[in-house]
Design a protein around this motif. Structure first.
Motif, PDB file in Angstrom:
ATOM      1  N   ASN A 120       0.832  -1.214   0.000  1.00  0.00           N
ATOM      2  CA  ASN A 120       0.000   0.000   0.000  1.00  0.00           C
ATOM      3  C   ASN A 120       0.861   1.258   0.000  1.00  0.00           C
ATOM      4  OD1 ASN A 120      -2.567  -1.205  -0.117  1.00  0.00           O
ATOM      5  ND2 ASN A 120      -2.534  -1.609   2.081  1.00  0.00           N
ATOM      6  N   TYR A 121       1.999   1.173  -0.658  1.00  0.00           N
ATOM      7  CA  TYR A 121       2.905   2.313  -0.761  1.00  0.00           C
ATOM      8  C   TYR A 121       2.800   2.913  -2.156  1.00  0.00           C
ATOM      9  CZ  TYR A 121       4.940   0.289   3.475  1.00  0.00           C
ATOM     10  OH  TYR A 121       5.141  -0.226   4.715  1.00  0.00           O
ATOM     11  N   VAL A 122       1.608   3.359  -2.495  1.00  0.00           N
ATOM     12  CA  VAL A 122       1.369   3.977  -3.788  1.00  0.00           C
ATOM     13  C   VAL A 122       1.211   5.473  -3.594  1.00  0.00           C
ATOM     14  CG1 VAL A 122      -0.201   4.175  -5.761  1.00  0.00           C
ATOM     15  CG2 VAL A 122       0.265   1.918  -4.739  1.00  0.00           C
ATOM     16  N   TRP A 149       9.370   5.967   1.225  1.00  0.00           N
ATOM     17  CA  TRP A 149       9.210   5.728  -0.197  1.00  0.00           C
ATOM     18  C   TRP A 149       8.395   6.780  -0.922  1.00  0.00           C
ATOM     19  CZ3 TRP A 149      13.024   3.102  -1.333  1.00  0.00           C
ATOM     20  CH2 TRP A 149      13.535   2.178  -0.415  1.00  0.00           C
ATOM     21  N   TYR A 150       8.216   7.912  -0.291  1.00  0.00           N
ATOM     22  CA  TYR A 150       7.502   9.004  -0.925  1.00  0.00           C
ATOM     23  C   TYR A 150       8.442  10.176  -1.141  1.00  0.00           C
ATOM     24  CZ  TYR A 150       3.666   6.094   0.604  1.00  0.00           C
ATOM     25  OH  TYR A 150       2.831   5.025   0.819  1.00  0.00           O
ATOM     26  N   LEU A 151       8.160  10.947  -2.164  1.00  0.00           N
ATOM     27  CA  LEU A 151       9.008  12.061  -2.536  1.00  0.00           C
ATOM     28  C   LEU A 151       8.248  13.338  -2.275  1.00  0.00           C
ATOM     29  CD1 LEU A 151       9.424   9.472  -4.593  1.00  0.00           C
ATOM     30  CD2 LEU A 151      11.173  10.998  -5.523  1.00  0.00           C
ATOM     31  N   GLY A 152       8.517  13.917  -1.086  1.00  0.00           N
ATOM     32  CA  GLY A 152       7.654  14.982  -0.602  1.00  0.00           C
ATOM     33  C   GLY A 152       7.925  16.343  -1.202  1.00  0.00           C
ATOM     34  N   ASN A 153       9.163  16.805  -1.155  1.00  0.00           N
ATOM     35  CA  ASN A 153       9.525  18.122  -1.678  1.00  0.00           C
ATOM     36  C   ASN A 153      10.610  17.911  -2.720  1.00  0.00           C
ATOM     37  OD1 ASN A 153       8.969  18.437   1.485  1.00  0.00           O
ATOM     38  ND2 ASN A 153       8.298  20.302   0.469  1.00  0.00           N
ATOM     39  N   TRP A 154      10.455  18.601  -3.843  1.00  0.00           N
ATOM     40  CA  TRP A 154      11.375  18.423  -4.953  1.00  0.00           C
ATOM     41  C   TRP A 154      12.143  19.711  -5.231  1.00  0.00           C
ATOM     42  CZ3 TRP A 154      10.673  14.211  -8.823  1.00  0.00           C
ATOM     43  CH2 TRP A 154       9.733  13.243  -8.412  1.00  0.00           C
ATOM     44  N   PHE A 159       3.887  16.395  -4.893  1.00  0.00           N
ATOM     45  CA  PHE A 159       3.392  15.242  -4.142  1.00  0.00           C
ATOM     46  C   PHE A 159       1.907  15.426  -3.856  1.00  0.00           C
ATOM     47  CE2 PHE A 159       3.576  11.727  -1.438  1.00  0.00           C
ATOM     48  CZ  PHE A 159       3.559  11.993  -0.077  1.00  0.00           C
ATOM     49  N   TYR A 164      -0.457   9.771  -1.009  1.00  0.00           N
ATOM     50  CA  TYR A 164       0.434   8.739  -0.510  1.00  0.00           C
ATOM     51  C   TYR A 164      -0.360   7.673   0.241  1.00  0.00           C
ATOM     52  CZ  TYR A 164       0.159  10.931   4.138  1.00  0.00           C
ATOM     53  OH  TYR A 164      -0.288  11.441   5.334  1.00  0.00           O
ATOM     54  N   ASP A 165       0.276   6.561   0.520  1.00  0.00           N
ATOM     55  CA  ASP A 165      -0.409   5.425   1.164  1.00  0.00           C
ATOM     56  C   ASP A 165      -1.723   5.117   0.449  1.00  0.00           C
ATOM     57  OD1 ASP A 165       0.446   5.972   4.719  1.00  0.00           O
ATOM     58  OD2 ASP A 165       1.608   5.221   3.005  1.00  0.00           O
ATOM     59  N   VAL A 166      -1.706   5.175  -0.845  1.00  0.00           N
ATOM     60  CA  VAL A 166      -2.837   4.895  -1.746  1.00  0.00           C
ATOM     61  C   VAL A 166      -3.920   5.967  -1.696  1.00  0.00           C
ATOM     62  CG1 VAL A 166      -4.690   3.270  -2.357  1.00  0.00           C
ATOM     63  CG2 VAL A 166      -2.469   2.390  -1.602  1.00  0.00           C
TER      64      VAL A 166
END
Lengths: 110, 118
Positions: free
Chosen positions: A33-35, B103-108, A48, A51-53
């Motif tokens: 669930n890391y979409v 695993w998320y790309l918050g600020n670019w 961004f 996150y988290d689907v």
């Protein structure tokens, strides 16, 4: 590894809803669930969005929502606005400490 | 506010090397992993790598393994991407992005363009 599969383009009129799909496999989208989803306007850095689907970072309008079924994640934008016209990219954790992006979808607001 | 500024891009011949930098401000740099992502002209996003907050863990895409190296200097709030044995297909805008929850790309950042051409 191939990119996650997204439609190349979608379109909608202001006020309508559109859904962008993101199809992976049981090893990536289906397994975790890391979409996440990113919006990119021409010449700009990605932003961004989900996150988290299903979760929205602070500041992202609630017109943007995410979901997942099996190996396919989706981004739905309701109440389309002209400024939503952009490219949208999905991203999934793939295991082995890596992530993968989708090929991207161009949203046109007619 | 969070700010990431890439630099070091330019035109380089195939087979040569280039080092990119990513200067961070507005957050505690040493607390966060940082991703590198690239985007070839007119193409989609390609994840390149992530380096952990302490620099001890690095993971990268198969397409760059063995050619690109990654490091950071937390005393300078700066991240580095060393591009070696460059190929035409490495031509892209290279972005750094602050990692959120791994695993998320918050600020670019705004990106820096690398063009590999003879």
């Amino acid at each position: 590894q191939s990119a996650l599969t997204q439609p190349r383009s979608v379109s909608g009129s202001p006020g309508q809803s559109v859904t962008i799909s993101c199809t992976g496999t049981s090893n990536d989208v289906g397994a975790y669930n890391y979409v996440s989803w990113y919006q990119q306007h021409p010449g700009k850095a990605p932003k961004f969005m989900i996150y988290d689907v299903t979760k929205r970072p602070s500041g992202v309008p609630d017109r943007f929502s995410g979901s997942k079924s099996g190996n396919t994640a989706s981004l739905t934008i309701s109440g389309l606005q002209v400024e939503d016209e952009a490219d949208y990219f999905c991203c999934s954790y793939t295991g082995n400490d890596t992530v993968m992006f989708g090929g991207g979808t161009k949203l046109t607001v007619l | 506010q969070v700010r990431l500024v890439e630099s070091g891009g330019g035109v380089v011949q195939p087979g040569r090397s280039l080092r990119l930098s990513c200067a961070a401000s507005g957050f505690t740099f040493s607390d966060y992993g940082i991703h590198w992502v690239r985007q070839a002209p007119g193409k989609g996003l390609e994840w390149v790598a992530i380096i952990s907050s302490d620099g001890n863990h690095k993971y990268s895409a198969d397409s760059v393994k063995g050619r690109f190296t990654f490091s950071r200097d937390n005393s300078k709030n700066t991240l580095y991407l060393q591009l070696n044995s460059l190929r035409a297909e490495d031509t892209a805008v290279y972005y750094c992005a602050k990692s959120l929850a791994g695993w998320y790309l918050g600020n670019w950042g705004q990106g820096t363009l690398v063009t590999v051409s003879s």
